[in-house]
Design an enzyme around this catalytic site. Structure first.
Site, PDB file in Angstrom:
ATOM      1  N   CYS A   3     -10.379   8.129 -16.009  1.00  0.00           N
ATOM      2  CA  CYS A   3     -10.650   9.579 -16.172  1.00  0.00           C
ATOM      3  C   CYS A   3     -11.933  10.094 -16.644  1.00  0.00           C
ATOM      4  O   CYS A   3     -12.526  11.160 -16.182  1.00  0.00           O
ATOM      5  CB  CYS A   3      -9.749  10.027 -17.037  1.00  0.00           C
ATOM      6  SG  CYS A   3      -7.855   9.493 -17.031  1.00  0.00           S
ATOM      7  N   ASP A   4     -12.562   9.549 -17.457  1.00  0.00           N
ATOM      8  CA  ASP A   4     -13.659   9.847 -18.257  1.00  0.00           C
ATOM      9  C   ASP A   4     -14.993   9.126 -17.918  1.00  0.00           C
ATOM     10  O   ASP A   4     -16.018   9.626 -18.501  1.00  0.00           O
ATOM     11  CB  ASP A   4     -13.515  10.083 -19.675  1.00  0.00           C
ATOM     12  CG  ASP A   4     -12.180  10.881 -20.076  1.00  0.00           C
ATOM     13  OD1 ASP A   4     -12.029  12.071 -19.155  1.00  0.00           O
ATOM     14  OD2 ASP A   4     -11.431  10.706 -20.860  1.00  0.00           O
ATOM     15  N   CYS A  60      -9.150   6.565 -21.676  1.00  0.00           N
ATOM     16  CA  CYS A  60      -8.871   6.428 -19.821  1.00  0.00           C
ATOM     17  C   CYS A  60     -10.315   6.413 -19.125  1.00  0.00           C
ATOM     18  O   CYS A  60     -10.863   7.330 -19.262  1.00  0.00           O
ATOM     19  CB  CYS A  60      -8.117   7.462 -19.446  1.00  0.00           C
ATOM     20  SG  CYS A  60      -7.752   7.362 -17.846  1.00  0.00           S
TER      21      CYS A  60
END
Ligand code: NAP
Length: 321
Positions: free
Chosen positions: A141-142, A138
Protein backbone atom coordinates in the site's frame (compact mmCIF):
# COMPACT_ATOMS: atom_id res chain seq x y z
CA UNK A 1 -30.01 -17.01 22.97
CA UNK A 2 -32.21 -14.74 24.98
CA UNK A 3 -34.12 -12.85 22.30
CA UNK A 4 -35.50 -14.21 19.05
CA UNK A 5 -34.39 -10.98 17.40
CA UNK A 6 -35.18 -9.08 14.22
CA UNK A 7 -35.30 -11.10 11.02
CA UNK A 8 -33.29 -10.43 7.85
CA UNK A 9 -32.69 -12.44 4.70
CA UNK A 10 -28.98 -11.83 4.97
CA UNK A 11 -26.75 -10.43 7.69
CA UNK A 12 -23.26 -9.20 6.89
CA UNK A 13 -20.80 -9.06 9.76
CA UNK A 14 -18.10 -6.42 9.27
CA UNK A 15 -17.87 -3.25 7.22
CA UNK A 16 -14.50 -3.08 5.50
CA UNK A 17 -14.33 -3.31 1.71
CA UNK A 18 -15.43 -6.98 1.72
CA UNK A 19 -18.52 -6.34 3.85
CA UNK A 20 -19.46 -3.12 2.08
CA UNK A 21 -19.19 -4.68 -1.35
CA UNK A 22 -21.21 -7.69 -0.18
CA UNK A 23 -23.79 -5.20 1.18
CA UNK A 24 -23.95 -3.37 -2.15
CA UNK A 25 -24.49 -6.57 -4.12
CA UNK A 26 -27.04 -8.00 -1.67
CA UNK A 27 -28.90 -4.67 -1.58
CA UNK A 28 -29.05 -4.49 -5.38
CA UNK A 29 -30.38 -8.06 -5.35
CA UNK A 30 -33.20 -6.69 -3.12
CA UNK A 31 -32.20 -8.84 -0.17
CA UNK A 32 -32.32 -5.84 2.22
CA UNK A 33 -29.12 -6.83 3.99
CA UNK A 34 -28.47 -5.87 7.58
CA UNK A 35 -24.82 -4.96 8.09
CA UNK A 36 -23.61 -5.55 11.64
CA UNK A 37 -20.85 -3.09 11.03
CA UNK A 38 -18.69 -3.32 14.15
CA UNK A 39 -17.27 -0.53 16.29
CA UNK A 40 -15.72 1.49 14.84
CA UNK A 41 -17.28 0.62 11.49
CA UNK A 42 -15.02 0.67 8.44
CA UNK A 43 -12.21 -1.79 9.06
CA UNK A 44 -8.52 -1.27 8.40
CA UNK A 45 -9.08 1.47 5.82
CA UNK A 46 -10.06 3.72 8.72
CA UNK A 47 -6.41 3.84 9.74
CA UNK A 48 -5.12 4.18 6.19
CA UNK A 49 -4.29 7.61 4.81
CA UNK A 50 -3.64 7.78 1.05
CA UNK A 51 -5.04 4.89 -0.96
CA UNK A 52 -3.57 5.03 -4.44
CA UNK A 53 -4.14 1.45 -5.55
CA UNK A 54 -7.91 1.23 -5.47
CA UNK A 55 -8.98 1.42 -9.13
CA UNK A 56 -11.16 4.35 -10.08
CA UNK A 57 -9.43 7.04 -8.03
CA UNK A 58 -6.63 8.37 -10.25
CA UNK A 59 -5.74 11.08 -7.72
CA UNK A 60 -5.93 8.66 -4.79
CA UNK A 61 -8.39 8.77 -1.90
CA UNK A 62 -8.18 8.75 1.89
CA UNK A 63 -9.05 5.37 3.46
CA UNK A 64 -11.92 6.70 5.64
CA UNK A 65 -13.46 8.51 2.66
CA UNK A 66 -13.29 5.35 0.56
CA UNK A 67 -15.24 3.31 3.14
CA UNK A 68 -17.71 6.15 3.66
CA UNK A 69 -18.42 6.24 -0.09
CA UNK A 70 -18.82 2.45 -0.23
CA UNK A 71 -21.23 2.60 2.67
CA UNK A 72 -23.33 5.37 1.08
CA UNK A 73 -23.45 3.36 -2.14
CA UNK A 74 -24.78 0.28 -0.29
CA UNK A 75 -27.27 2.41 1.69
CA UNK A 76 -28.59 3.94 -1.53
CA UNK A 77 -29.86 0.48 -2.53
CA UNK A 78 -31.37 -0.32 0.87
CA UNK A 79 -28.62 -1.84 3.02
CA UNK A 80 -29.24 -1.16 6.71
CA UNK A 81 -26.28 -0.51 8.98
CA UNK A 82 -26.13 -1.36 12.66
CA UNK A 83 -22.98 0.10 14.19
CA UNK A 84 -22.35 -2.47 16.87
CA UNK A 85 -20.20 -5.53 17.47
CA UNK A 86 -21.48 -9.06 17.21
CA UNK A 87 -20.87 -10.64 20.59
CA UNK A 88 -22.30 -14.12 20.08
CA UNK A 89 -23.53 -16.30 17.23
CA UNK A 90 -25.63 -19.41 16.98
CA UNK A 91 -25.11 -21.14 13.64
CA UNK A 92 -26.36 -24.54 14.83
CA UNK A 93 -29.71 -24.20 13.02
CA UNK A 94 -31.50 -21.84 10.63
CA UNK A 95 -32.39 -19.06 10.87
CA UNK A 96 -28.95 -18.17 12.16
CA UNK A 97 -28.82 -15.92 15.19
CA UNK A 98 -26.40 -13.12 15.93
CA UNK A 99 -26.32 -11.06 19.11
CA UNK A 100 -24.92 -7.56 19.26
CA UNK A 101 -23.54 -5.65 22.24
CA UNK A 102 -26.35 -3.12 22.62
CA UNK A 103 -28.60 -3.38 19.57
CA UNK A 104 -30.24 -6.71 20.34
CA UNK A 105 -30.29 -9.96 18.40
CA UNK A 106 -30.77 -10.60 14.67
CA UNK A 107 -31.98 -13.65 12.80
CA UNK A 108 -30.79 -14.23 9.26
CA UNK A 109 -31.35 -16.92 6.64
CA UNK A 110 -27.80 -16.41 5.36
CA UNK A 111 -24.73 -14.75 6.87
CA UNK A 112 -21.63 -13.28 5.24
CA UNK A 113 -18.62 -12.99 7.56
CA UNK A 114 -16.25 -10.16 6.63
CA UNK A 115 -14.69 -9.24 9.95
CA UNK A 116 -11.18 -8.82 8.54
CA UNK A 117 -7.87 -9.04 10.31
CA UNK A 118 -5.85 -6.56 12.30
CA UNK A 119 -2.18 -5.92 11.77
CA UNK A 120 -0.16 -6.50 14.91
CA UNK A 121 1.69 -3.45 16.14
CA UNK A 122 4.65 -3.13 18.46
CA UNK A 123 2.55 -1.18 20.94
CA UNK A 124 4.81 1.87 21.23
CA UNK A 125 3.15 5.29 21.72
CA UNK A 126 5.52 6.80 19.11
CA UNK A 127 4.51 4.08 16.63
CA UNK A 128 0.81 4.93 17.09
CA UNK A 129 1.49 8.68 16.82
CA UNK A 130 3.38 8.33 13.52
CA UNK A 131 1.11 5.74 11.89
CA UNK A 132 0.29 7.08 8.45
CA UNK A 133 3.27 9.48 8.74
CA UNK A 134 6.00 6.98 7.98
CA UNK A 135 4.82 4.03 10.08
CA UNK A 136 2.93 1.45 8.05
CA UNK A 137 1.95 -2.22 8.14
CA UNK A 138 1.58 -2.59 4.38
CA UNK A 139 4.46 -2.20 1.94
CA UNK A 140 2.23 -2.90 -1.06
CA UNK A 141 0.00 0.00 0.00
CA UNK A 142 2.59 2.54 1.10
CA UNK A 143 5.99 1.57 -0.36
CA UNK A 144 5.50 3.91 -3.30
CA UNK A 145 5.57 6.95 -0.98
CA UNK A 146 9.12 6.19 0.06
CA UNK A 147 11.06 6.54 -3.18
CA UNK A 148 14.73 7.25 -2.43
CA UNK A 149 14.39 6.75 1.35
CA UNK A 150 16.16 4.47 3.77
CA UNK A 151 13.61 2.20 5.46
CA UNK A 152 13.32 -0.36 8.23
CA UNK A 153 11.15 -3.45 8.44
CA UNK A 154 10.54 -5.10 11.79
CA UNK A 155 9.75 -8.82 11.96
CA UNK A 156 11.34 -12.17 11.19
CA UNK A 157 8.65 -14.09 9.31
CA UNK A 158 7.82 -14.43 5.62
CA UNK A 159 5.88 -11.17 5.68
CA UNK A 160 8.92 -9.23 6.89
CA UNK A 161 11.10 -10.76 4.13
CA UNK A 162 8.47 -10.09 1.51
CA UNK A 163 7.87 -6.51 2.64
CA UNK A 164 11.62 -5.81 2.69
CA UNK A 165 12.11 -7.26 -0.79
CA UNK A 166 9.19 -5.27 -2.15
CA UNK A 167 10.49 -2.07 -0.56
CA UNK A 168 13.84 -2.41 -2.37
CA UNK A 169 11.92 -1.26 -5.47
CA UNK A 170 11.69 2.20 -3.90
CA UNK A 171 14.19 2.50 -1.07
CA UNK A 172 17.93 3.03 -1.30
CA UNK A 173 18.41 0.68 1.68
CA UNK A 174 16.13 -1.52 3.81
CA UNK A 175 17.15 -2.76 7.25
CA UNK A 176 15.32 -5.78 8.64
CA UNK A 177 15.16 -5.62 12.43
CA UNK A 178 14.37 -8.86 14.25
CA UNK A 179 14.19 -9.51 17.97
CA UNK A 180 15.79 -12.99 17.90
CA UNK A 181 19.05 -14.40 16.51
CA UNK A 182 17.31 -16.33 13.74
CA UNK A 183 14.44 -15.76 11.37
CA UNK A 184 11.17 -17.63 11.37
CA UNK A 185 10.72 -17.11 7.61
CA UNK A 186 11.00 -19.94 5.08
CA UNK A 187 14.52 -20.70 3.89
CA UNK A 188 13.93 -19.41 0.38
CA UNK A 189 12.51 -16.08 1.54
CA UNK A 190 15.34 -15.65 4.03
CA UNK A 191 17.89 -16.33 1.36
CA UNK A 192 16.34 -13.88 -1.05
CA UNK A 193 16.24 -11.16 1.57
CA UNK A 194 19.61 -11.72 3.22
CA UNK A 195 21.50 -11.81 -0.08
CA UNK A 196 19.82 -8.75 -1.55
CA UNK A 197 22.35 -5.95 -2.03
CA UNK A 198 19.98 -3.28 -0.69
CA UNK A 199 18.97 -5.21 2.45
CA UNK A 200 20.82 -5.03 5.78
CA UNK A 201 20.01 -7.22 8.79
CA UNK A 202 19.94 -6.33 12.50
CA UNK A 203 19.30 -9.45 14.58
CA UNK A 204 18.61 -9.55 18.32
CA UNK A 205 17.42 -5.99 18.10
CA UNK A 206 14.26 -4.36 19.39
CA UNK A 207 12.66 -1.08 18.45
CA UNK A 208 12.37 1.09 21.53
CA UNK A 209 11.04 4.27 19.97
CA UNK A 210 10.13 5.72 16.60
CA UNK A 211 11.81 9.11 16.32
CA UNK A 212 10.39 12.18 14.59
CA UNK A 213 7.90 14.93 15.38
CA UNK A 214 5.76 15.11 12.24
CA UNK A 215 7.13 12.13 10.31
CA UNK A 216 9.49 9.24 10.88
CA UNK A 217 13.12 10.34 11.04
CA UNK A 218 14.74 7.38 12.75
CA UNK A 219 14.51 4.60 15.32
CA UNK A 220 15.94 4.16 18.77
CA UNK A 221 16.98 0.52 19.06
CA UNK A 222 18.40 -1.70 21.75
CA UNK A 223 20.17 -5.02 21.64
CA UNK A 224 17.83 -7.74 22.92
CA UNK A 225 20.43 -9.34 25.22
CA UNK A 226 23.01 -6.68 26.09
CA UNK A 227 20.43 -3.84 26.09
CA UNK A 228 23.03 -1.68 24.32
CA UNK A 229 21.21 1.27 22.71
CA UNK A 230 21.70 2.47 19.14
CA UNK A 231 19.99 4.70 16.59
CA UNK A 232 19.10 4.07 12.96
CA UNK A 233 18.26 6.90 10.59
CA UNK A 234 15.27 5.90 8.43
CA UNK A 235 12.41 7.69 6.72
CA UNK A 236 9.89 4.92 7.31
CA UNK A 237 9.13 1.90 9.47
CA UNK A 238 7.17 -1.09 8.17
CA UNK A 239 5.83 -3.30 10.93
CA UNK A 240 5.50 -6.89 9.66
CA UNK A 241 4.96 -8.93 12.81
CA UNK A 242 1.81 -10.74 11.71
CA UNK A 243 -1.94 -10.23 11.60
CA UNK A 244 -4.73 -11.44 13.83
CA UNK A 245 -7.93 -12.46 12.06
CA UNK A 246 -11.05 -11.19 13.83
CA UNK A 247 -12.64 -14.60 14.30
CA UNK A 248 -12.86 -14.97 18.07
CA UNK A 249 -16.65 -14.72 18.11
CA UNK A 250 -16.93 -17.55 15.53
CA UNK A 251 -14.62 -19.96 17.35
CA UNK A 252 -16.53 -23.21 17.89
CA UNK A 253 -19.18 -22.24 15.30
CA UNK A 254 -17.11 -22.07 12.09
CA UNK A 255 -14.04 -24.01 11.06
CA UNK A 256 -10.84 -21.96 11.43
CA UNK A 257 -7.30 -22.80 10.34
CA UNK A 258 -4.34 -23.17 12.70
CA UNK A 259 -3.76 -19.40 12.70
CA UNK A 260 -7.41 -18.58 13.34
CA UNK A 261 -8.36 -17.58 9.78
CA UNK A 262 -11.77 -18.61 8.50
CA UNK A 263 -11.43 -21.78 6.45
CA UNK A 264 -13.32 -21.55 3.13
CA UNK A 265 -14.11 -24.06 0.42
CA UNK A 266 -15.64 -23.51 -3.02
CA UNK A 267 -14.36 -19.88 -2.83
CA UNK A 268 -16.70 -18.38 -0.22
CA UNK A 269 -18.35 -21.20 1.72
CA UNK A 270 -17.58 -21.77 5.38
CA UNK A 271 -18.05 -25.05 7.24
CA UNK A 272 -21.72 -24.12 7.83
CA UNK A 273 -24.09 -24.26 4.87
CA UNK A 274 -25.54 -20.76 4.39
CA UNK A 275 -22.67 -18.94 6.11
CA UNK A 276 -20.20 -17.36 3.69
CA UNK A 277 -16.90 -15.60 4.22
CA UNK A 278 -14.83 -13.01 2.35
CA UNK A 279 -11.85 -10.71 2.68
CA UNK A 280 -8.94 -10.63 5.12
CA UNK A 281 -10.78 -12.78 7.66
CA UNK A 282 -9.96 -15.71 5.37
CA UNK A 283 -7.03 -14.33 3.37
CA UNK A 284 -3.52 -13.90 4.69
CA UNK A 285 -2.00 -13.78 1.24
CA UNK A 286 -3.34 -10.76 -0.63
CA UNK A 287 -4.80 -8.50 2.10
CA UNK A 288 -5.72 -5.70 -0.30
CA UNK A 289 -8.82 -3.51 -0.24
CA UNK A 290 -9.52 -4.38 -3.85
CA UNK A 291 -9.10 -8.14 -3.37
CA UNK A 292 -11.34 -7.99 -0.27
CA UNK A 293 -13.95 -6.04 -2.25
CA UNK A 294 -13.82 -8.64 -5.03
CA UNK A 295 -14.24 -11.45 -2.52
CA UNK A 296 -17.19 -9.61 -0.93
CA UNK A 297 -18.85 -9.48 -4.34
CA UNK A 298 -18.31 -13.23 -4.77
CA UNK A 299 -19.73 -14.05 -1.33
CA UNK A 300 -22.81 -11.91 -2.03
CA UNK A 301 -23.46 -13.64 -5.34
CA UNK A 302 -23.03 -17.05 -3.71
CA UNK A 303 -25.34 -16.09 -0.82
CA UNK A 304 -27.93 -14.71 -3.24
CA UNK A 305 -27.94 -17.95 -5.29
CA UNK A 306 -28.06 -20.02 -2.13
CA UNK A 307 -31.05 -18.01 -0.88
CA UNK A 308 -32.80 -18.22 -4.25
CA UNK A 309 -33.09 -21.96 -3.65
CA UNK A 310 -34.70 -21.21 -0.28
CA UNK A 311 -37.51 -18.71 -0.91
CA UNK A 312 -38.46 -16.27 1.85
CA UNK A 313 -41.46 -17.34 3.93
CA UNK A 314 -44.71 -15.38 3.56
CA UNK A 315 -44.84 -12.14 5.57
CA UNK A 316 -45.96 -12.74 9.16
CA UNK A 317 -44.57 -16.26 9.29
CA UNK A 318 -42.94 -16.83 12.67
CA UNK A 319 -39.77 -18.64 11.74
CA UNK A 320 -38.22 -18.24 8.29
CA UNK A 321 -36.39 -21.30 7.02
P1 NAP B 1 4.67 -14.83 11.46
O1 NAP B 1 5.17 -15.96 10.66
O2 NAP B 1 3.83 -15.09 12.66
O3 NAP B 1 5.94 -13.98 11.91
C1 NAP B 1 5.84 -12.88 12.76
C2 NAP B 1 7.23 -12.38 13.07
O4 NAP B 1 7.10 -11.18 13.84
C3 NAP B 1 8.07 -13.37 13.87
O5 NAP B 1 9.38 -13.38 13.40
C4 NAP B 1 7.99 -12.79 15.30
O6 NAP B 1 9.16 -12.96 16.03
C5 NAP B 1 7.84 -11.32 15.04
N1 NAP B 1 7.11 -10.66 16.11
C6 NAP B 1 5.88 -10.97 16.59
N2 NAP B 1 5.51 -10.12 17.56
C7 NAP B 1 6.55 -9.26 17.71
C8 NAP B 1 6.77 -8.14 18.56
N3 NAP B 1 5.86 -7.72 19.45
N4 NAP B 1 7.93 -7.47 18.45
C9 NAP B 1 8.86 -7.87 17.53
N5 NAP B 1 8.72 -8.91 16.69
C10 NAP B 1 7.56 -9.59 16.79
O7 NAP B 1 3.80 -13.79 10.59
P2 NAP B 1 3.92 -13.43 9.02
O8 NAP B 1 5.33 -13.23 8.64
O9 NAP B 1 2.96 -12.34 8.79
O10 NAP B 1 3.39 -14.74 8.30
C11 NAP B 1 2.08 -15.25 8.58
C12 NAP B 1 1.82 -16.49 7.72
O11 NAP B 1 1.72 -16.12 6.35
C13 NAP B 1 2.98 -17.50 7.80
O12 NAP B 1 2.44 -18.79 7.74
C14 NAP B 1 3.78 -17.19 6.58
O13 NAP B 1 4.53 -18.30 6.12
C15 NAP B 1 2.70 -16.79 5.58
N6 NAP B 1 3.26 -15.89 4.56
C16 NAP B 1 3.84 -16.45 3.45
C17 NAP B 1 4.40 -15.62 2.49
C18 NAP B 1 5.05 -16.24 1.29
O14 NAP B 1 5.24 -17.43 1.27
N7 NAP B 1 5.37 -15.46 0.29
C19 NAP B 1 4.41 -14.24 2.66
C20 NAP B 1 3.82 -13.71 3.79
C21 NAP B 1 3.26 -14.54 4.75
P3 NAP B 1 9.62 -14.42 16.56
O15 NAP B 1 10.17 -15.11 15.36
O16 NAP B 1 10.62 -14.10 17.61
O17 NAP B 1 8.37 -15.05 17.11
Amino acid sequence: MASDGRAARVAIVGSGPAGLTAALYCARAELKPVVLAGIPPGGQLLITTDVENFPGFPEGIQGPELVERMRRQAERFGAEFVDDNVTRVDFAGRPFRLETGTRGAFRADAVIVTTGANARWLGLPSEARLRGHGVSACATCDGFFFKGSELAVVGGGDSAMEEALFLTNFATKVTIIHRRDRFRASRIMQQRATTHPKIAIRLETEVEEVLGAEKVEGLRLRHARTRAPSELKVGGLFVAIGHDPATEVFRGSLELDAKGYLRLHDQTRTSVDGVFGAGDVSDHRYRQAVSAAGAGCMAAIDAERWLAERPAPPAGSASPK
